[in-house]
Design a protein around this motif. Structure first.
Motif, PDB file in Angstrom:
ATOM      1  N   SER A  24       0.828  -1.210   0.000  1.00 59.75           N
ATOM      2  CA  SER A  24       0.000   0.000   0.000  1.00 59.75           C
ATOM      3  C   SER A  24       0.863   1.261   0.000  1.00 59.75           C
ATOM      4  CB  SER A  24      -0.924   0.022   1.225  1.00 59.75           C
ATOM      5  OG  SER A  24      -1.847  -1.032   1.145  1.00 59.75           O
ATOM      6  N   PHE A  25       1.950   1.247   0.764  1.00 62.11           N
ATOM      7  CA  PHE A  25       2.859   2.393   0.793  1.00 62.11           C
ATOM      8  C   PHE A  25       3.498   2.608  -0.580  1.00 62.11           C
ATOM      9  CE2 PHE A  25       7.133   4.180   1.730  1.00 62.11           C
ATOM     10  CZ  PHE A  25       6.719   5.423   2.184  1.00 62.11           C
ATOM     11  N   LEU A  26       3.902   1.522  -1.226  1.00 65.02           N
ATOM     12  CA  LEU A  26       4.472   1.637  -2.569  1.00 65.02           C
ATOM     13  C   LEU A  26       3.431   2.170  -3.549  1.00 65.02           C
ATOM     14  CD1 LEU A  26       6.874   1.183  -4.439  1.00 65.02           C
ATOM     15  CD2 LEU A  26       5.970  -1.086  -4.877  1.00 65.02           C
ATOM     16  N   ASP A  27       2.214   1.644  -3.500  1.00 62.26           N
ATOM     17  CA  ASP A  27       1.135   2.147  -4.360  1.00 62.26           C
ATOM     18  C   ASP A  27       0.927   3.645  -4.147  1.00 62.26           C
ATOM     19  OD1 ASP A  27       0.700  -0.348  -5.424  1.00 62.26           O
ATOM     20  OD2 ASP A  27      -1.119  -0.747  -4.271  1.00 62.26           O
ATOM     21  N   HIS A  28       0.943   4.067  -2.899  1.00 66.20           N
ATOM     22  CA  HIS A  28       0.787   5.491  -2.581  1.00 66.20           C
ATOM     23  C   HIS A  28       1.884   6.317  -3.256  1.00 66.20           C
ATOM     24  CE1 HIS A  28       0.215   9.174  -0.288  1.00 66.20           C
ATOM     25  NE2 HIS A  28       1.482   9.104   0.056  1.00 66.20           N
ATOM     26  N   ASN A  29       3.124   5.825  -3.192  1.00 68.26           N
ATOM     27  CA  ASN A  29       4.241   6.563  -3.781  1.00 68.26           C
ATOM     28  C   ASN A  29       4.203   6.555  -5.304  1.00 68.26           C
ATOM     29  OD1 ASN A  29       5.714   7.706  -1.552  1.00 68.26           O
ATOM     30  ND2 ASN A  29       6.078   5.595  -0.929  1.00 68.26           N
ATOM     31  N   VAL A  30       3.751   5.477  -5.915  1.00 68.37           N
ATOM     32  CA  VAL A  30       3.553   5.471  -7.363  1.00 68.37           C
ATOM     33  C   VAL A  30       2.506   6.527  -7.713  1.00 68.37           C
ATOM     34  CG1 VAL A  30       2.676   4.142  -9.323  1.00 68.37           C
ATOM     35  CG2 VAL A  30       4.298   3.091  -7.742  1.00 68.37           C
ATOM     36  N   LEU A  34       2.782   9.741 -10.297  1.00 67.62           N
ATOM     37  CA  LEU A  34       1.804  10.017 -11.349  1.00 67.62           C
ATOM     38  C   LEU A  34       1.162  11.387 -11.151  1.00 67.62           C
ATOM     39  CD1 LEU A  34       0.134   6.492 -11.697  1.00 67.62           C
ATOM     40  CD2 LEU A  34       1.939   7.509 -13.126  1.00 67.62           C
ATOM     41  N   ASP A  35       0.876  11.752  -9.904  1.00 70.61           N
ATOM     42  CA  ASP A  35       0.324  13.089  -9.618  1.00 70.61           C
ATOM     43  C   ASP A  35       1.323  14.180  -9.992  1.00 70.61           C
ATOM     44  OD1 ASP A  35      -1.996  11.927  -8.667  1.00 70.61           O
ATOM     45  OD2 ASP A  35      -1.469  12.190  -6.538  1.00 70.61           O
ATOM     46  N   ALA A  36       2.610  13.950  -9.736  1.00 65.70           N
ATOM     47  CA  ALA A  36       3.642  14.940 -10.084  1.00 65.70           C
ATOM     48  C   ALA A  36       3.741  15.101 -11.601  1.00 65.70           C
ATOM     49  CB  ALA A  36       4.991  14.533  -9.492  1.00 65.70           C
ATOM     50  N   LEU A  37       3.617  13.994 -12.340  1.00 70.69           N
ATOM     51  CA  LEU A  37       3.610  14.084 -13.804  1.00 70.69           C
ATOM     52  C   LEU A  37       2.421  14.909 -14.279  1.00 70.69           C
ATOM     53  CD1 LEU A  37       4.579  10.446 -14.868  1.00 70.69           C
ATOM     54  CD2 LEU A  37       5.901  12.535 -15.282  1.00 70.69           C
ATOM     55  N   GLU A  38       1.271  14.668 -13.676  1.00 72.14           N
ATOM     56  CA  GLU A  38       0.055  15.417 -14.035  1.00 72.14           C
ATOM     57  C   GLU A  38       0.230  16.904 -13.726  1.00 72.14           C
ATOM     58  OE1 GLU A  38      -3.653  15.949 -15.577  1.00 72.14           O
ATOM     59  OE2 GLU A  38      -2.809  13.947 -15.373  1.00 72.14           O
ATOM     60  N   ALA A  39       0.740  17.214 -12.541  1.00 72.46           N
ATOM     61  CA  ALA A  39       0.926  18.610 -12.138  1.00 72.46           C
ATOM     62  C   ALA A  39       1.930  19.334 -13.037  1.00 72.46           C
ATOM     63  CB  ALA A  39       1.383  18.678 -10.678  1.00 72.46           C
ATOM     64  N   ALA A  40       2.898  18.585 -13.566  1.00 74.03           N
ATOM     65  CA  ALA A  40       3.910  19.183 -14.435  1.00 74.03           C
ATOM     66  C   ALA A  40       3.453  19.238 -15.892  1.00 74.03           C
ATOM     67  CB  ALA A  40       5.214  18.402 -14.321  1.00 74.03           C
ATOM     68  N   GLY A  41       2.250  18.723 -16.159  1.00 72.67           N
ATOM     69  CA  GLY A  41       1.745  18.720 -17.526  1.00 72.67           C
ATOM     70  C   GLY A  41       2.417  17.696 -18.412  1.00 72.67           C
ATOM     71  N   LEU A  42       2.968  16.653 -17.814  1.00 70.87           N
ATOM     72  CA  LEU A  42       3.716  15.646 -18.570  1.00 70.87           C
ATOM     73  C   LEU A  42       2.994  14.310 -18.709  1.00 70.87           C
ATOM     74  CD1 LEU A  42       7.232  16.330 -17.007  1.00 70.87           C
ATOM     75  CD2 LEU A  42       6.423  17.012 -19.285  1.00 70.87           C
ATOM     76  N   SER A  43       1.832  14.167 -18.106  1.00 71.09           N
ATOM     77  CA  SER A  43       1.180  12.850 -18.098  1.00 71.09           C
ATOM     78  C   SER A  43       0.735  12.403 -19.485  1.00 71.09           C
ATOM     79  CB  SER A  43       0.002  12.827 -17.128  1.00 71.09           C
ATOM     80  OG  SER A  43      -0.953  13.790 -17.495  1.00 71.09           O
ATOM     81  N   ILE A  49       6.412   2.695 -16.803  1.00 73.66           N
ATOM     82  CA  ILE A  49       6.501   1.228 -16.703  1.00 73.66           C
ATOM     83  C   ILE A  49       6.811   0.915 -15.249  1.00 73.66           C
ATOM     84  CG2 ILE A  49       7.697  -0.863 -17.426  1.00 73.66           C
ATOM     85  CD1 ILE A  49       8.505   0.631 -19.986  1.00 73.66           C
ATOM     86  N   TYR A  50       5.963   0.119 -14.651  1.00 72.52           N
ATOM     87  CA  TYR A  50       6.185  -0.295 -13.263  1.00 72.52           C
ATOM     88  C   TYR A  50       6.372  -1.806 -13.258  1.00 72.52           C
ATOM     89  CZ  TYR A  50       5.442  -1.737  -8.520  1.00 72.52           C
ATOM     90  OH  TYR A  50       5.616  -2.334  -7.305  1.00 72.52           O
ATOM     91  N   GLY A  51       7.435  -2.262 -12.634  1.00 69.58           N
ATOM     92  CA  GLY A  51       7.682  -3.697 -12.520  1.00 69.58           C
ATOM     93  C   GLY A  51       8.411  -3.998 -11.230  1.00 69.58           C
ATOM     94  N   ILE A  79       3.228  -3.184 -15.149  1.00 70.29           N
ATOM     95  CA  ILE A  79       2.120  -2.306 -15.505  1.00 70.29           C
ATOM     96  C   ILE A  79       2.664  -1.132 -16.305  1.00 70.29           C
ATOM     97  CG2 ILE A  79       0.279  -0.852 -14.571  1.00 70.29           C
ATOM     98  CD1 ILE A  79       0.492  -2.630 -11.992  1.00 70.29           C
ATOM     99  N   MET A  80       1.928  -0.776 -17.369  1.00 71.60           N
ATOM    100  CA  MET A  80       2.331   0.355 -18.202  1.00 71.60           C
ATOM    101  C   MET A  80       1.172   1.321 -18.347  1.00 71.60           C
ATOM    102  SD  MET A  80       4.408  -1.514 -21.304  1.00 71.60           S
ATOM    103  CE  MET A  80       4.015  -0.176 -22.372  1.00 71.60           C
ATOM    104  N   ALA A  81       1.515   2.588 -18.554  1.00 72.12           N
ATOM    105  CA  ALA A  81       0.511   3.613 -18.827  1.00 72.12           C
ATOM    106  C   ALA A  81       1.168   4.695 -19.669  1.00 72.12           C
ATOM    107  CB  ALA A  81      -0.014   4.210 -17.525  1.00 72.12           C
ATOM    108  N   GLY A  82       0.337   5.443 -20.375  1.00 73.29           N
ATOM    109  CA  GLY A  82       0.840   6.568 -21.152  1.00 73.29           C
ATOM    110  C   GLY A  82       0.413   6.485 -22.596  1.00 73.29           C
ATOM    111  N   PRO A  83       0.983   7.346 -23.437  1.00 72.72           N
ATOM    112  CA  PRO A  83       0.622   7.368 -24.852  1.00 72.72           C
ATOM    113  C   PRO A  83       0.809   6.004 -25.516  1.00 72.72           C
ATOM    114  CG  PRO A  83       2.040   9.232 -24.313  1.00 72.72           C
ATOM    115  CD  PRO A  83       2.001   8.342 -23.106  1.00 72.72           C
ATOM    116  N   ASP A  84      -0.134   5.625 -26.351  1.00 72.12           N
ATOM    117  CA  ASP A  84      -0.120   4.359 -27.094  1.00 72.12           C
ATOM    118  C   ASP A  84      -0.254   3.127 -26.205  1.00 72.12           C
ATOM    119  OD1 ASP A  84       0.253   5.767 -29.519  1.00 72.12           O
ATOM    120  OD2 ASP A  84       2.414   5.842 -29.153  1.00 72.12           O
TER     121      ASP A  84
END
Length: 173
Positions: A24-30, A34-43, A49-51, A79-84
């Motif tokens: 749960s702590f790791l999930d929180h930090n991931v 992701l929130d920092a990417l969103e705030a920076a306009g980079l999401s 890639i999370y493994g 787990i992957m997320a992002g463009p394409d």
């Protein structure tokens, strides 16, 4: 014999709670990344890639840690997320950490070097698009708590495990 240190069911419950607390702590930090990417306009322009290097036995069959090639230990989150990368797509065909290298190369637009041409692995972006062929995935383990080298071949729904000096195992998953 990891379970020898457990004095009873309460200690097993505490170990499980500690493990799930860590997850749960790791999930929180991931989520924070992701929130920092969103705030920076980079999401919208960043692939994530999370493994992990292994799963966890979590007391199954009296085993803890990653000392086997059973599903709970050999299966890892990837787990992957992002463009394409299609959202909510689950790939049931096995992939491997060796697929991360060609994936990263594709993500940054770099061709494999000539000396890397025969390395195993395929881009997980292809897998995410549903272009993953039926294939064989290999794994091996030679570290802590293993009484011998162990090798696994996973092909389609079948898994064959060979522990040196022991009887082999075949599973229909």
């Amino acid at each position: 014999p990891y379970d020898e240190g457990f004095t009873g069911p309460d200690m097993v419950k505490r170990a499980l709670a500690a493990y799930f607390g860590s997850v749960s702590f790791l999930d929180h930090n991931v989520g924070r990344v992701l929130d920092a990417l969103e705030a920076a306009g980079l999401s919208d322009s960043t692939r994530v890639i999370y493994g992990s290097d292994h799963g966890e036995n979590l007391g199954a069959r009296g085993l803890w840690a990653k000392s086997t090639l059973f599903e709970e230990s050999a299966g890892i989150p990837l787990i992957m997320a992002g463009p394409d990368v299609p959202e909510h797509r689950v790939i049931k065909e096995p992939v491997s950490l060796v697929d991360v290298f060609p994936t990263v190369l594709e993500c940054v637009g770099v061709e494999r070097a000539k000396e890397d041409a025969d390395l195993p692995g395929m881009s997980l972006l292809e897998a995410a698009q549903g272009k993953l062929p039926k294939r064989t995935v290999l794994s091996e383990y030679h570290a802590v708590a293993s009484p011998s080298g162990s090798f696994m071949i996973r092909r389609w729904r079948f898994k064959y495990i060979y522990y040196c000096g022991y009887s082999p195992m075949l599973f229909d998953l």
